[in-house]
Design a protein around this motif. Structure first.
Motif, PDB file in Angstrom:
ATOM      1  N   PRO A 299       0.776  -1.229  -0.012  1.00 21.26           N
ATOM      2  CA  PRO A 299       0.053   0.010   0.102  1.00 21.26           C
ATOM      3  C   PRO A 299       0.729   1.249   0.110  1.00 21.26           C
ATOM      4  O   PRO A 299       0.374   2.491  -0.496  1.00 21.26           O
ATOM      5  CB  PRO A 299      -0.781  -0.192   1.148  1.00 21.26           C
ATOM      6  CG  PRO A 299      -0.900  -1.607   1.510  1.00 21.26           C
ATOM      7  CD  PRO A 299       0.534  -2.299   1.083  1.00 21.26           C
ATOM      8  N   ALA A 300       2.071   1.202   0.465  1.00 23.12           N
ATOM      9  CA  ALA A 300       2.890   2.293   0.535  1.00 23.12           C
ATOM     10  C   ALA A 300       4.183   2.365  -0.256  1.00 23.12           C
ATOM     11  O   ALA A 300       5.196   2.979   0.162  1.00 23.12           O
ATOM     12  CB  ALA A 300       3.355   2.715   2.023  1.00 23.12           C
ATOM     13  N   SER A 301       3.849   1.440  -1.231  1.00 22.72           N
ATOM     14  CA  SER A 301       5.280   0.893  -1.982  1.00 22.72           C
ATOM     15  C   SER A 301       5.843   2.217  -2.755  1.00 22.72           C
ATOM     16  O   SER A 301       6.973   2.601  -2.834  1.00 22.72           O
ATOM     17  CB  SER A 301       4.929  -0.075  -3.304  1.00 22.72           C
ATOM     18  OG  SER A 301       3.939   0.281  -3.944  1.00 22.72           O
ATOM     19  N   HIS A 302       5.054   3.113  -3.202  1.00 26.79           N
ATOM     20  CA  HIS A 302       5.520   4.410  -3.640  1.00 26.79           C
ATOM     21  C   HIS A 302       6.281   5.413  -2.619  1.00 26.79           C
ATOM     22  O   HIS A 302       7.034   6.258  -3.120  1.00 26.79           O
ATOM     23  CB  HIS A 302       4.332   5.113  -4.251  1.00 26.79           C
ATOM     24  CG  HIS A 302       3.183   5.543  -3.343  1.00 26.79           C
ATOM     25  ND1 HIS A 302       2.228   4.949  -2.793  1.00 26.79           N
ATOM     26  CD2 HIS A 302       2.821   6.944  -2.943  1.00 26.79           C
ATOM     27  CE1 HIS A 302       1.652   5.428  -1.903  1.00 26.79           C
ATOM     28  NE2 HIS A 302       1.960   6.793  -1.955  1.00 26.79           N
ATOM     29  N   LYS A 303       6.036   5.066  -1.396  1.00 25.85           N
ATOM     30  CA  LYS A 303       7.070   5.780  -0.466  1.00 25.85           C
ATOM     31  C   LYS A 303       8.157   5.173   0.077  1.00 25.85           C
ATOM     32  O   LYS A 303       8.705   5.791   0.910  1.00 25.85           O
ATOM     33  CB  LYS A 303       6.014   6.235   0.560  1.00 25.85           C
ATOM     34  CG  LYS A 303       4.929   7.016   0.432  1.00 25.85           C
ATOM     35  CD  LYS A 303       4.035   7.486   1.637  1.00 25.85           C
ATOM     36  CE  LYS A 303       2.816   8.268   1.262  1.00 25.85           C
ATOM     37  NZ  LYS A 303       2.065   8.785   2.369  1.00 25.85           N
ATOM     38  N   LEU A 304       8.343   4.044  -0.519  1.00 25.66           N
ATOM     39  CA  LEU A 304       9.473   3.119   0.103  1.00 25.66           C
ATOM     40  C   LEU A 304      10.748   2.769  -0.951  1.00 25.66           C
ATOM     41  O   LEU A 304      10.420   2.141  -2.020  1.00 25.66           O
ATOM     42  CB  LEU A 304       8.939   1.741   0.560  1.00 25.66           C
ATOM     43  CG  LEU A 304       7.843   1.638   1.644  1.00 25.66           C
ATOM     44  CD1 LEU A 304       7.228   0.479   1.728  1.00 25.66           C
ATOM     45  CD2 LEU A 304       8.309   2.459   2.828  1.00 25.66           C
ATOM     46  N   GLU A 305      11.674   3.263  -0.670  1.00 25.36           N
ATOM     47  CA  GLU A 305      12.822   3.279  -1.777  1.00 25.36           C
ATOM     48  C   GLU A 305      13.233   1.928  -2.089  1.00 25.36           C
ATOM     49  O   GLU A 305      13.449   1.488  -3.197  1.00 25.36           O
ATOM     50  CB  GLU A 305      14.030   4.184  -1.308  1.00 25.36           C
ATOM     51  CG  GLU A 305      13.792   5.596  -1.158  1.00 25.36           C
ATOM     52  CD  GLU A 305      15.080   6.433  -1.000  1.00 25.36           C
ATOM     53  OE1 GLU A 305      16.117   6.058  -1.415  1.00 25.36           O
ATOM     54  OE2 GLU A 305      14.882   7.453  -0.459  1.00 25.36           O
ATOM     55  N   HIS A 306      13.091   1.110  -1.125  1.00 24.03           N
ATOM     56  CA  HIS A 306      13.867  -0.392  -1.172  1.00 24.03           C
ATOM     57  C   HIS A 306      12.702  -1.406  -1.519  1.00 24.03           C
ATOM     58  O   HIS A 306      12.845  -2.573  -1.727  1.00 24.03           O
ATOM     59  CB  HIS A 306      14.294  -0.996   0.123  1.00 24.03           C
ATOM     60  CG  HIS A 306      15.676  -0.083   0.615  1.00 24.03           C
ATOM     61  ND1 HIS A 306      15.710   1.011   1.318  1.00 24.03           N
ATOM     62  CD2 HIS A 306      16.774  -0.368  -0.064  1.00 24.03           C
ATOM     63  CE1 HIS A 306      16.972   1.430   1.304  1.00 24.03           C
ATOM     64  NE2 HIS A 306      17.610   0.494   0.747  1.00 24.03           N
ATOM     65  N   TRP A 307      11.280  -0.891  -1.946  1.00 22.93           N
ATOM     66  CA  TRP A 307      10.299  -1.749  -2.144  1.00 22.93           C
ATOM     67  C   TRP A 307      10.533  -2.647  -3.632  1.00 22.93           C
ATOM     68  O   TRP A 307      10.462  -3.729  -3.447  1.00 22.93           O
ATOM     69  CB  TRP A 307       8.990  -1.030  -2.301  1.00 22.93           C
ATOM     70  CG  TRP A 307       7.723  -1.980  -2.214  1.00 22.93           C
ATOM     71  CD1 TRP A 307       7.341  -2.670  -1.121  1.00 22.93           C
ATOM     72  CD2 TRP A 307       7.173  -2.554  -3.392  1.00 22.93           C
ATOM     73  NE1 TRP A 307       6.097  -3.516  -1.426  1.00 22.93           N
ATOM     74  CE2 TRP A 307       6.309  -3.356  -2.832  1.00 22.93           C
ATOM     75  CE3 TRP A 307       7.157  -2.402  -4.752  1.00 22.93           C
ATOM     76  CZ2 TRP A 307       5.299  -4.158  -3.642  1.00 22.93           C
ATOM     77  CZ3 TRP A 307       6.375  -3.135  -5.548  1.00 22.93           C
ATOM     78  CH2 TRP A 307       5.416  -3.958  -4.996  1.00 22.93           C
ATOM     79  N   GLN A 308      11.163  -1.814  -4.676  1.00 23.18           N
ATOM     80  CA  GLN A 308      11.297  -2.575  -6.058  1.00 23.18           C
ATOM     81  C   GLN A 308      12.284  -3.460  -5.784  1.00 23.18           C
ATOM     82  O   GLN A 308      12.153  -4.508  -6.436  1.00 23.18           O
ATOM     83  CB  GLN A 308      11.345  -1.482  -6.886  1.00 23.18           C
ATOM     84  CG  GLN A 308      10.239  -0.831  -7.438  1.00 23.18           C
ATOM     85  CD  GLN A 308       9.344  -1.520  -8.010  1.00 23.18           C
ATOM     86  OE1 GLN A 308       9.607  -2.634  -8.762  1.00 23.18           O
ATOM     87  NE2 GLN A 308       8.013  -1.113  -8.190  1.00 23.18           N
ATOM     88  N   LEU A 309      13.412  -3.153  -5.120  1.00 23.70           N
ATOM     89  CA  LEU A 309      14.447  -4.030  -4.988  1.00 23.70           C
ATOM     90  C   LEU A 309      14.067  -5.348  -4.095  1.00 23.70           C
ATOM     91  O   LEU A 309      14.629  -6.453  -4.325  1.00 23.70           O
ATOM     92  CB  LEU A 309      15.734  -3.451  -4.338  1.00 23.70           C
ATOM     93  CG  LEU A 309      16.903  -4.217  -4.147  1.00 23.70           C
ATOM     94  CD1 LEU A 309      17.594  -4.662  -5.347  1.00 23.70           C
ATOM     95  CD2 LEU A 309      17.974  -3.493  -3.289  1.00 23.70           C
ATOM     96  N   SER A 310      13.238  -5.195  -3.133  1.00 27.75           N
ATOM     97  CA  SER A 310      12.888  -6.134  -2.210  1.00 27.75           C
ATOM     98  C   SER A 310      11.989  -7.153  -3.073  1.00 27.75           C
ATOM     99  O   SER A 310      12.036  -8.443  -2.912  1.00 27.75           O
ATOM    100  CB  SER A 310      12.086  -5.680  -1.244  1.00 27.75           C
ATOM    101  OG  SER A 310      12.700  -4.784  -0.269  1.00 27.75           O
ATOM    102  N   VAL A 311      11.139  -6.376  -3.792  1.00 28.22           N
ATOM    103  CA  VAL A 311      10.431  -7.616  -4.677  1.00 28.22           C
ATOM    104  C   VAL A 311      11.015  -8.104  -5.633  1.00 28.22           C
ATOM    105  O   VAL A 311      10.998  -9.414  -5.689  1.00 28.22           O
ATOM    106  CB  VAL A 311       9.278  -6.571  -5.505  1.00 28.22           C
ATOM    107  CG1 VAL A 311       8.392  -7.310  -6.709  1.00 28.22           C
ATOM    108  CG2 VAL A 311       8.262  -5.941  -4.727  1.00 28.22           C
TER     109      VAL A 311
END
Length: 164
Positions: free
Chosen positions: A130-142
């Motif tokens: 839900p806050a992926s757009h605010k999380l710098e590490h989200w794409q790398l984590s995915v």
């Protein structure tokens, strides 16, 4: 069809992130990203950086600062049921309600894959979506979760459908 990145591509990605200028100073992280640099590796992995400077609070040991997360990691290798995953999901949701996005981002950056079941990895990504757009590490984590799921012989694209 995009191929999985090779070991060489992974090293190049790490080097690109280093070149992007991630510097650690105490409990703050000063970042400077390159201006509109795009590079597509032969495997299809693309990286884009934009120039901007900012200071971000880094919780170098997010796990140790959150007792519920430390406790979750103790049993997360076997966590497969909703009841077992609930502490993780409710903990992340609590941090979101407190607007502690930097701390959630630190949790993503420190995610201990060796301690997680496949269900726990997917719960991490799902809870933070839900806050992926605010999380710098989200794409790398995915990306890392997809890699771990694939290494376990699972269909990562199918499992993460709707999140990526």
């Amino acid at each position: 069809m995009t191929q999985k990145p090779s070991a060489v591509d992974k090293i190049l990605i790490v080097n690109a992130l280093a070149v992007a200028g991630v510097f650690f100073v105490g409990n703050t992280q000063a970042t400077e990203n390159l201006t509109s640099v795009q590079h597509k590796y032969h495997s299809g992995v693309e990286l884009t950086f934009k120039r901007e400077k900012k200071k971000v609070v880094v919780y170098s040991e997010a796990t140790n600062s959150l007792p519920w997360l430390k406790s979750f990691y103790e049993t997360s290798r076997e966590a497969e049921t909703a009841k077992q995953l609930l502490p993780l999901i409710s903990g992340i949701k609590q941090l979101f309600s407190e607007k502690k996005y930097d701390l959630v981002d630190a949790i993503l950056s420190e995610m201990e894959f060796s301690k997680l079941s496949s269900a726990a990895m997917v719960a991490f990504i799902s809870a933070t979506y839900p806050a992926s757009h605010k999380l710098e590490h989200w794409q790398l984590s995915v990306y890392l979760v997809k890699e771990h799921l694939s290494n376990q012989g699972l269909d990562a694209d199918e499992i993460l459908q709707g999140l990526v």
